[in-house]
Scaffold this motif. Structure first.
Motif, short mmCIF file in Angstrom:
data_model
loop_
_atom_site.label_atom_id
_atom_site.label_comp_id
_atom_site.label_asym_id
_atom_site.label_seq_id
_atom_site.Cartn_x
_atom_site.Cartn_y
_atom_site.Cartn_z
N GLU A 1 0.81 -1.22 0.00
CA GLU A 1 0.00 0.00 0.00
C GLU A 1 0.84 1.27 0.00
O GLU A 1 0.57 2.21 -0.77
CB GLU A 1 -0.92 -0.02 1.23
CG GLU A 1 -2.21 0.73 1.04
CD GLU A 1 -3.27 0.33 2.07
OE1 GLU A 1 -4.31 1.01 2.08
OE2 GLU A 1 -3.05 -0.64 2.83
N GLU A 2 1.85 1.33 0.84
CA GLU A 2 2.64 2.56 0.97
C GLU A 2 3.33 2.92 -0.34
O GLU A 2 3.23 4.05 -0.83
CB GLU A 2 3.68 2.40 2.09
CG GLU A 2 4.46 3.67 2.39
CD GLU A 2 5.42 3.51 3.55
OE1 GLU A 2 6.28 4.39 3.71
OE2 GLU A 2 5.31 2.51 4.29
N LYS A 3 4.04 1.97 -0.91
CA LYS A 3 4.74 2.22 -2.17
C LYS A 3 3.76 2.46 -3.32
O LYS A 3 4.00 3.31 -4.19
CB LYS A 3 5.66 1.05 -2.51
CG LYS A 3 6.89 0.93 -1.64
CD LYS A 3 7.78 -0.21 -2.11
CE LYS A 3 9.06 -0.30 -1.28
NZ LYS A 3 9.92 -1.42 -1.74
N GLY A 4 2.67 1.72 -3.31
CA GLY A 4 1.68 1.87 -4.38
C GLY A 4 1.04 3.23 -4.40
O GLY A 4 0.90 3.85 -5.46
N LYS A 5 0.67 3.73 -3.23
CA LYS A 5 0.06 5.06 -3.15
C LYS A 5 1.06 6.15 -3.53
O LYS A 5 0.70 7.12 -4.22
CB LYS A 5 -0.47 5.31 -1.74
CG LYS A 5 -1.75 4.54 -1.42
CD LYS A 5 -2.23 4.84 0.00
CE LYS A 5 -3.55 4.14 0.30
NZ LYS A 5 -4.01 4.40 1.68
N ALA A 6 2.30 5.99 -3.10
CA ALA A 6 3.33 6.99 -3.42
C ALA A 6 3.56 7.06 -4.93
O ALA A 6 3.68 8.16 -5.50
CB ALA A 6 4.63 6.65 -2.71
N LEU A 7 3.62 5.91 -5.58
CA LEU A 7 3.83 5.90 -7.02
C LEU A 7 2.61 6.46 -7.76
O LEU A 7 2.76 7.20 -8.74
CB LEU A 7 4.12 4.48 -7.51
CG LEU A 7 4.38 4.33 -9.01
CD1 LEU A 7 5.52 5.23 -9.46
CD2 LEU A 7 4.67 2.87 -9.35
N ALA A 8 1.42 6.11 -7.30
CA ALA A 8 0.21 6.65 -7.92
C ALA A 8 0.19 8.17 -7.84
O ALA A 8 -0.16 8.86 -8.82
CB ALA A 8 -1.03 6.06 -7.26
N ASP A 9 0.57 8.72 -6.70
CA ASP A 9 0.65 10.17 -6.56
C ASP A 9 1.69 10.76 -7.52
O ASP A 9 1.47 11.81 -8.11
CB ASP A 9 1.01 10.56 -5.11
CG ASP A 9 -0.11 10.27 -4.13
OD1 ASP A 9 -1.26 10.11 -4.58
OD2 ASP A 9 0.16 10.22 -2.91
N GLU A 10 2.81 10.07 -7.64
CA GLU A 10 3.90 10.55 -8.51
C GLU A 10 3.47 10.64 -9.98
O GLU A 10 3.83 11.60 -10.69
CB GLU A 10 5.09 9.60 -8.38
CG GLU A 10 6.24 9.89 -9.33
CD GLU A 10 7.25 8.76 -9.37
OE1 GLU A 10 7.81 8.52 -10.46
OE2 GLU A 10 7.49 8.11 -8.33
N ILE A 11 2.71 9.66 -10.45
CA ILE A 11 2.39 9.60 -11.89
C ILE A 11 0.97 10.07 -12.20
O ILE A 11 0.53 9.99 -13.36
CB ILE A 11 2.59 8.17 -12.43
CG1 ILE A 11 1.60 7.19 -11.79
CG2 ILE A 11 4.03 7.72 -12.23
CD1 ILE A 11 1.65 5.79 -12.39
N GLY A 12 0.26 10.55 -11.19
CA GLY A 12 -1.11 10.99 -11.42
C GLY A 12 -2.07 9.85 -11.68
O GLY A 12 -3.04 9.99 -12.44
N GLY A 13 -1.81 8.72 -11.03
CA GLY A 13 -2.65 7.55 -11.22
C GLY A 13 -3.51 7.25 -10.01
O GLY A 13 -3.75 8.10 -9.17
N VAL A 14 -3.94 6.01 -9.94
CA VAL A 14 -4.82 5.54 -8.86
C VAL A 14 -4.21 4.27 -8.29
O VAL A 14 -3.69 3.44 -9.04
CB VAL A 14 -6.24 5.26 -9.39
CG1 VAL A 14 -7.12 4.69 -8.28
CG2 VAL A 14 -6.87 6.51 -9.99
N PHE A 15 -4.27 4.10 -6.98
CA PHE A 15 -3.81 2.87 -6.35
C PHE A 15 -4.99 2.09 -5.81
O PHE A 15 -5.89 2.64 -5.19
CB PHE A 15 -2.84 3.14 -5.20
CG PHE A 15 -2.49 1.89 -4.43
CD1 PHE A 15 -1.62 0.95 -4.96
CD2 PHE A 15 -3.07 1.63 -3.20
CE1 PHE A 15 -1.31 -0.22 -4.26
CE2 PHE A 15 -2.78 0.48 -2.49
CZ PHE A 15 -1.89 -0.46 -3.03
N VAL A 16 -4.98 0.78 -6.05
CA VAL A 16 -5.99 -0.12 -5.50
C VAL A 16 -5.27 -1.31 -4.87
O VAL A 16 -4.51 -2.01 -5.55
CB VAL A 16 -6.98 -0.62 -6.57
CG1 VAL A 16 -7.95 -1.63 -5.97
CG2 VAL A 16 -7.74 0.55 -7.20
#
Length: 257
Positions: free
Chosen positions: A39-54
């Motif tokens: 979750e932590e890495k996924g959310k950080a990357l989603a924020d970085e690229i303007g995406g969504v984390f699930v």
């Protein structure tokens, strides 16, 4: 397939090959939904690229349906699914102490790597089928699955892992034929030795990596996640690539050990 404005799902997208792929697709205009248990890495990357984390266990039907629903709700038509979620495992059919391979461990690897890939592919393809075609050929989307050269040349102790990745290779052409009716292409990449964090936790990591690189033909190094991501993008963008299994390995051929 034009990535600009397309929706894309990348499983295992919080790190390694998946993270590189998520960045690559987002960099070419895709709205990327990252699926992972991290979750932590996924959310950080989603924020970085303007995406969504699930957060998603790919072997769970309800969680994958929720993942695909989130991708559909993102506002961009779902066109791309990249399956890179998976786990590794080491264990012989009969271990050195004479005990048989644990059946629960074998099932777990098959459940995540093979069943999980199929689970995401089937539910993702059903959602892609509801979109409008993008061209005169009736194309709607692309699925890229990740197997391994271990599917073709499994080493000692890779019985479960090789079986799971071999299953992904084996379903590539049937899946492409199944999904042709709805305008979805399917290809599979078989990576060799790629420089991801999985090899960096050993105290003798560099020595270990050098041993892994020894059978690589050229270039004499590990592959880079960004190179994998570039190949995935090429498979998405090249509309005549379908039903193929592509080795991505610098010419390596695995020895028994």
């Amino acid at each position: 397939m034009d990535l600009n404005g397309a929706g894309a799902i990348v499983t295992g997208g919080a790190s390694g090959l998946g993270a590189a792929t998520a960045r690559e697709l987002a960099g070419h205009g895709a709205k990327v939904v990252i699926a992972d248990l991290g979750e932590e890495k996924g959310k950080a990357l989603a924020d970085e690229i303007g995406g969504v984390f699930v957060k998603c266990d790919v072997s769970d039907e309800d969680q994958v349906q929720a993942l695909v629903d989130a991708a559909v709700a993102s506002g961009a038509p779902l066109r791309v699914v990249v399956n890179s979620a998976g786990i590794g495992w080491a264990g012989r059919t009969v271990n050195r102490d004479g005990s048989p391979h644990a059946l629960a461990d074998y099932r777990k690897v098959i459940e995540v790597n093979l069943v999980g890939t199929f689970n995401v592919m089937r539910i993702g393809a059903a959602a892609i089928a509801k979109t409008e075609p993008t061209d005169a050929d009736g194309q709607r989307g692309v699925i890229v699955n990740t197997a391994s050269v271990a599917a073709l040349e499994g080493q000692t102790g890779q019985i479960a892992y090789s079986a799971s990745k071999g299953g992904i290779v084996g379903m590539t052409l049937p899946a492409a034929r199944d999904l042709a009716a709805i305008g979805v292409r399917v290809n599979t990449v078989c990576p060799g030795i790629i420089d991801t964090p999985i090899y960096g936790f050993n105290p003798n990591a560099e020595e270990f990596k050098a041993k892994l690189v020894a059978p690589v033909v050229f270039p004499k190094r590990m592959g880079q996640p960004a190179e994998f991501a570039h190949l995935v993008r090429a498979l998405i963008e090249n509309d005549y690539m379908n039903g193929e299994v592509i080795r991505f390995d610098g010419g390596i051929r695995f020895q028994p050990k």
